[in-house]
Write a protein that holds these residues in place. Structure first.
Motif, short mmCIF file in Angstrom:
data_model
loop_
_atom_site.label_atom_id
_atom_site.label_comp_id
_atom_site.label_asym_id
_atom_site.label_seq_id
_atom_site.Cartn_x
_atom_site.Cartn_y
_atom_site.Cartn_z
N TYR A 228 0.85 -1.19 0.00
CA TYR A 228 0.00 0.00 0.00
C TYR A 228 0.89 1.25 0.00
O TYR A 228 1.86 1.33 0.73
CB TYR A 228 -0.91 0.05 1.22
CG TYR A 228 -1.69 1.35 1.27
CD1 TYR A 228 -2.81 1.52 0.49
CD2 TYR A 228 -1.25 2.43 2.05
CE1 TYR A 228 -3.50 2.73 0.47
CE2 TYR A 228 -1.92 3.63 2.04
CZ TYR A 228 -3.05 3.78 1.26
OH TYR A 228 -3.71 4.97 1.24
N HIS A 229 0.53 2.22 -0.84
CA HIS A 229 1.22 3.50 -0.86
C HIS A 229 0.20 4.62 -0.80
O HIS A 229 -0.93 4.48 -1.27
CB HIS A 229 2.07 3.66 -2.13
CG HIS A 229 3.21 2.70 -2.23
ND1 HIS A 229 4.23 2.69 -1.30
CD2 HIS A 229 3.50 1.74 -3.12
CE1 HIS A 229 5.11 1.75 -1.63
NE2 HIS A 229 4.69 1.16 -2.73
N SER A 230 0.62 5.75 -0.23
CA SER A 230 -0.25 6.92 -0.15
C SER A 230 -0.56 7.43 -1.56
O SER A 230 0.18 7.14 -2.51
CB SER A 230 0.44 8.02 0.65
OG SER A 230 1.53 8.54 -0.08
N SER A 232 -0.11 10.38 -2.83
CA SER A 232 1.01 11.16 -3.36
C SER A 232 2.12 10.25 -3.87
O SER A 232 2.73 10.52 -4.91
CB SER A 232 1.55 12.11 -2.30
OG SER A 232 0.63 13.13 -2.01
N ARG A 233 2.37 9.18 -3.16
CA ARG A 233 3.41 8.24 -3.60
C ARG A 233 2.99 7.55 -4.91
O ARG A 233 3.83 7.34 -5.80
CB ARG A 233 3.65 7.21 -2.50
CG ARG A 233 4.77 6.22 -2.79
CD ARG A 233 6.14 6.83 -2.63
NE ARG A 233 7.18 5.90 -2.99
CZ ARG A 233 7.71 4.99 -2.15
NH1 ARG A 233 7.29 4.93 -0.89
NH2 ARG A 233 8.66 4.18 -2.56
N SER A 274 -7.41 -1.44 -2.47
CA SER A 274 -7.15 -0.36 -1.50
C SER A 274 -8.47 0.30 -1.11
O SER A 274 -9.34 0.52 -1.95
CB SER A 274 -6.23 0.70 -2.11
OG SER A 274 -4.94 0.19 -2.29
N ASN A 276 -9.06 3.36 -0.39
CA ASN A 276 -9.20 4.68 -1.00
C ASN A 276 -8.85 4.63 -2.49
O ASN A 276 -8.16 5.50 -3.02
CB ASN A 276 -8.33 5.71 -0.28
CG ASN A 276 -6.86 5.32 -0.28
OD1 ASN A 276 -6.52 4.16 -0.49
ND2 ASN A 276 -5.99 6.29 -0.05
N GLU A 304 -1.39 17.78 -4.18
CA GLU A 304 -1.04 17.11 -2.92
C GLU A 304 -2.10 17.35 -1.86
O GLU A 304 -2.53 16.42 -1.16
CB GLU A 304 0.33 17.58 -2.44
CG GLU A 304 0.85 16.84 -1.23
CD GLU A 304 2.24 17.28 -0.84
OE1 GLU A 304 3.01 16.46 -0.33
OE2 GLU A 304 2.55 18.48 -1.01
N LYS A 308 -4.99 14.56 -0.12
CA LYS A 308 -5.10 14.29 1.31
C LYS A 308 -6.55 14.16 1.72
O LYS A 308 -6.85 13.70 2.79
CB LYS A 308 -4.42 15.39 2.11
CG LYS A 308 -2.91 15.41 1.98
CD LYS A 308 -2.31 16.56 2.78
CE LYS A 308 -0.79 16.57 2.65
NZ LYS A 308 -0.18 17.72 3.37
#
Length: 308
Positions: A228-230, A232-233, A274, A276, A304, A308
């Motif tokens: 899992y990555h955010s 932004s990533r 995921s 989200n 960015e 969020k």
């Protein structure tokens, strides 16, 4: 393998952001393998100063950046500092959550010697495994295994390579920095040699479990999970991965195709499972768009904030 100390100065360069106390122990261990350790703190948030001071007490030179500049610029700052002060023969690049196992540096330098003696022009020596996962291989160079797309953490880079191919890609900010460096080395005719017995313990990040209607998704009885990555990533992964494909598809189509297949599998799991996923798809779309528009650097602040 035994290493004779005839390689001149070696300097470890560690990229840091919001480091934990574990990095202090990593630095202490490194001081027994290299001549100097440089930690470049990439604009850590408030509260990190105590650990940065502890790193200095442990023997590291700590460079503090007032702003977050990304992994490429951070590594370049450490390499430049080391070059000015010690002119080392070898740079060892590391992430803050990586630990070199055993006599890693000694083994890597021995591998460099043997490969050079066999007529291999070595770009760098990298890890054979990361937390027990073997480094995927590319074509051999005169009998020496080359890494396909290695992580920069654990690169043992001779000074000559930096002089030949230049610094890490600061405009990538994060993700793909190591891939771009690897491919520039290949274009220069240099080999990305795997060091036998060179092992790294590395934090592989947050793992998500693939579930459907609350139940674990399995294939042939095996539980499926994914990195899992955010959002932004994910933006950086998609943007920089596309930039790499654009740059190298014509000259290295097999490498690009293999990399795209691996990324596509990761994206499929990410976007399917995921929580989200809609936000991740928004980030990915923006990343692809900016890649085709040749827009690099840090993620736009407005995007960015929206992610969020």
């Amino acid at each position: 393998m035994s290493h004779e100390p005839n390689h001149g100065t070696t300097v470890a360069v560690i990229a840091s952001y919001g480091p934990s106390s574990n990095l202090v122990e990593t630095v202490r261990a490194l001081t027994g393998q290299v001549d100097h350790v440089v930690v470049v703190d990439d604009g850590s948030p408030a509260g990190s100063e105590t650990i940065l001071t502890d790193l200095e007490l442990a023997g590291a030179t700590v460079l503090r950046s007032p702003h977050n500049q990304g992994i490429g610029a951070t590594l370049n700052a450490g390499v430049d500092h080391a070059d000015v002060h010690w002119r080392p023969e070898f740079f060892i690049t590391l992430d803050q959550d990586s630990v070199l196992v055993g006599d890693y540096v000694c083994r890597a330098l021995d591998t460099f010697d043997v490969a050079q003696s066999a007529g291999v022009a070595v770009a760098f020596v990298c890890a054979e495994s990361y937390s027990g996962h073997p480094s995927p291989k590319w074509h051999e160079a005169k009998g020496f295994a080359q890494a396909f797309d290695p992580m920069q953490s654990g690169f043992v880079i001779p000074r000559a390579t930096i002089k030949t191919v230049g610094p890490f890609a600061a405009d990538f900010f994060i993700d793909g920095v190591d891939s771009d460096f690897t491919m520039r080395c290949r274009e220069a005719g240099l080999a990305t040699v795997i060091g036998p017995g060179c092992s790294i313990e590395h934090d592989l990040g947050e793992r998500g479990k693939a579930t459907i209607f609350g139940k674990q998704f399995r294939v042939l009885g095996k539980e499926i999970s994914f990195n899992y990555h955010s959002p932004s990533r994910v933006y950086y992964i998609c943007r920089n991965g596309t930039m790499l494909s654009k740059r190298y598809a014509r000259r290295y189509p097999i490498w690009v195709a293999r990399r795209l297949i691996e990324e596509s599998k990761a994206h499929l799991l990410r976007f399917l499972f995921s929580p989200n996923r809609v936000t991740l798809l928004t980030a990915a779309t923006a990343g692809f768009r900016d890649a085709f528009g040749n827009s690099l650097g840090r993620i736009p602040k407005e995007l960015e904030n929206r992610l969020k």
